[in-house]
Design a protein around this motif. Sequence first.
Motif, PDB file in Angstrom:
ATOM      1  N   SER A 244     -17.491 -21.995  41.925  1.00 37.56           N
ATOM      2  CA  SER A 244     -17.766 -20.677  41.358  1.00 37.56           C
ATOM      3  C   SER A 244     -16.698 -20.344  40.320  1.00 37.56           C
ATOM      4  N   LEU A 245     -17.095 -19.572  39.330  1.00 41.24           N
ATOM      5  CA  LEU A 245     -16.189 -19.160  38.267  1.00 41.24           C
ATOM      6  C   LEU A 245     -16.165 -17.639  38.193  1.00 41.24           C
ATOM      7  N   MET A 246     -14.965 -17.082  38.202  1.00 34.30           N
ATOM      8  CA  MET A 246     -14.790 -15.646  37.999  1.00 34.30           C
ATOM      9  C   MET A 246     -13.992 -15.451  36.710  1.00 34.30           C
ATOM     10  N   LEU A 247     -14.592 -14.799  35.720  1.00 36.55           N
ATOM     11  CA  LEU A 247     -13.867 -14.420  34.508  1.00 36.55           C
ATOM     12  C   LEU A 247     -13.371 -12.986  34.683  1.00 36.55           C
ATOM     13  N   GLU A 293      -7.422 -12.362  29.130  1.00 38.31           N
ATOM     14  CA  GLU A 293      -8.567 -12.928  29.838  1.00 38.31           C
ATOM     15  C   GLU A 293      -8.107 -14.058  30.772  1.00 38.31           C
ATOM     16  N   PHE A 294      -8.551 -13.980  32.015  1.00 40.84           N
ATOM     17  CA  PHE A 294      -8.224 -14.985  33.023  1.00 40.84           C
ATOM     18  C   PHE A 294      -9.501 -15.600  33.573  1.00 40.84           C
ATOM     19  N   ALA A 330       1.860   1.000  34.343  1.00 41.24           N
ATOM     20  CA  ALA A 330       0.558   1.033  35.005  1.00 41.24           C
ATOM     21  C   ALA A 330       0.012  -0.378  35.142  1.00 41.24           C
ATOM     22  N   GLY A 331      -0.564  -0.669  36.311  1.00 44.86           N
ATOM     23  CA  GLY A 331      -1.145  -1.988  36.536  1.00 44.86           C
ATOM     24  C   GLY A 331      -2.413  -2.186  35.728  1.00 44.86           C
ATOM     25  N   GLY A 332      -3.050  -3.300  35.946  1.00 40.05           N
ATOM     26  CA  GLY A 332      -4.241  -3.633  35.174  1.00 40.05           C
ATOM     27  C   GLY A 332      -5.529  -3.259  35.900  1.00 40.05           C
ATOM     28  N   GLU A 333      -6.441  -2.671  35.165  1.00 39.18           N
ATOM     29  CA  GLU A 333      -7.774  -2.375  35.694  1.00 39.18           C
ATOM     30  C   GLU A 333      -8.676  -3.559  35.354  1.00 39.18           C
ATOM     31  N   LEU A 334      -8.962  -4.381  36.356  1.00 37.06           N
ATOM     32  CA  LEU A 334      -9.660  -5.637  36.149  1.00 37.06           C
ATOM     33  C   LEU A 334     -11.167  -5.469  36.225  1.00 37.06           C
ATOM     34  N   ASN A 335     -11.884  -6.258  35.428  1.00 37.07           N
ATOM     35  CA  ASN A 335     -13.331  -6.422  35.522  1.00 37.07           C
ATOM     36  C   ASN A 335     -13.623  -7.904  35.743  1.00 37.07           C
ATOM     37  N   PHE A 336     -14.706  -8.197  36.461  1.00 39.52           N
ATOM     38  CA  PHE A 336     -15.014  -9.585  36.794  1.00 39.52           C
ATOM     39  C   PHE A 336     -16.468  -9.915  36.455  1.00 39.52           C
ATOM     40  N   GLY A 337     -16.661 -11.082  35.858  1.00 41.27           N
ATOM     41  CA  GLY A 337     -17.988 -11.659  35.692  1.00 41.27           C
ATOM     42  C   GLY A 337     -18.027 -12.958  36.480  1.00 41.27           C
ATOM     43  N   ILE A 338     -19.052 -13.129  37.338  1.00 41.00           N
ATOM     44  CA  ILE A 338     -19.063 -14.225  38.304  1.00 41.00           C
ATOM     45  C   ILE A 338     -20.284 -15.112  38.088  1.00 41.00           C
TER      46      ILE A 338
END
Length: 379
Positions: A244-247, A293-294, A330-338
């Motif tokens: 699986s890949l999470m961007l 981007e991670f 402030a920390g990072g507000e992450l979004n994920f595409g899976i």
Amino acid sequence: MIDGASYGLLAGLMVCGLVLLLVFGSVIHGYYALACACALVAFAGLNGLAPRGPSAHWPAAALVLWTVCRLQFGRHLLRLKDFAPRLDRVAQATLVLFAIAVLYAALETQLVWTLRTVQALAVASTVILAVGAVMVLRRLPWPAALFLAGAALLIGGISATPMSIWLDPAWAPRRMNFAQAAVIAELMVFVIAIGVRLRADRALEARTQQKVEDLGTDALTGATSRAGFESRGRDWLREGRPFSLMLADLNGFSRVNERHGRAGGDAVLAAMARRLRQQVRADDMVARLGGDEFAILLVGTPARHKLAEMAIRMLTAGARPVEHDGRLLAGGELNFGIASHPVDGDTLESIVQAADRALRHCEQQRMGPAYAFAGELHE
């Protein structure tokens, strides 16, 4: 008119230093801006106040602070701590004398003695830094050469200016204050040295990062590089291994750079990479693809709710404040595409594209979770 032009140049150089400080967040730019500000205050006061007035010693105190900022600037410009540590300790030890001189200048109302103290401190610090510049000339040729040029201008200006010019009640055009002109000229040379040093640092950073990335590691964050990510993904595809890949990317990351400079942004990125690695297994991979981007490669194809739980854990970990330079950012507000292989693609490019579409869909949603699955978009 001459004084007005001098003040304008100093103000412009100070603004230049402040802009560099805001953009890059480096302490060297802060010391440069402070040196310009102290010189501006000192010359405006010395030229505007009566030389034997009760407040004349305060501009001279600002001139002492200029020597302090100049010494600190020179230490960082020449990187004495790295290339000449013994001399750097000598320079730091002289800061005690500078502190005493600041107190003396603030209390002593005899301007002539304060100015002589400033002359002595400026010459002594220049000699120390000039020796350092010679020692680092091979490693930092242009910054060191420019510093020596600026130091020569300063010493020449101080030598050519009689002490009586500061003490006359009125300035005479035929008796130009070469010391004031030399300080401004030196600061102008120094801003060129900053640019040269910045360019050299960028080139060295790019070469270092390229070498590290060739080995499969991102130089900034310690995560896997894009090249390492692509190599691992293609290996798993050749082996027929499901994965699986999470961007992931950071919302509003540009605001971090605007508020806290590049150093603050780098600290946030490094913290995000570290926190993402803490949420995955030893066989999984966290890679930085570039910018904010991670990519997270997960062995196998966990159930949807397991992937959702993992995304929530990463989101929570990423939201914690990041400590940097004594402050909490402030920390990072992450979004994920899976996306998953083989369900969402049979090549690495198609799987990445599927995860990227899910990530963009997630970013466009005003409501809902901070993650999206490529398979649900097809549905």
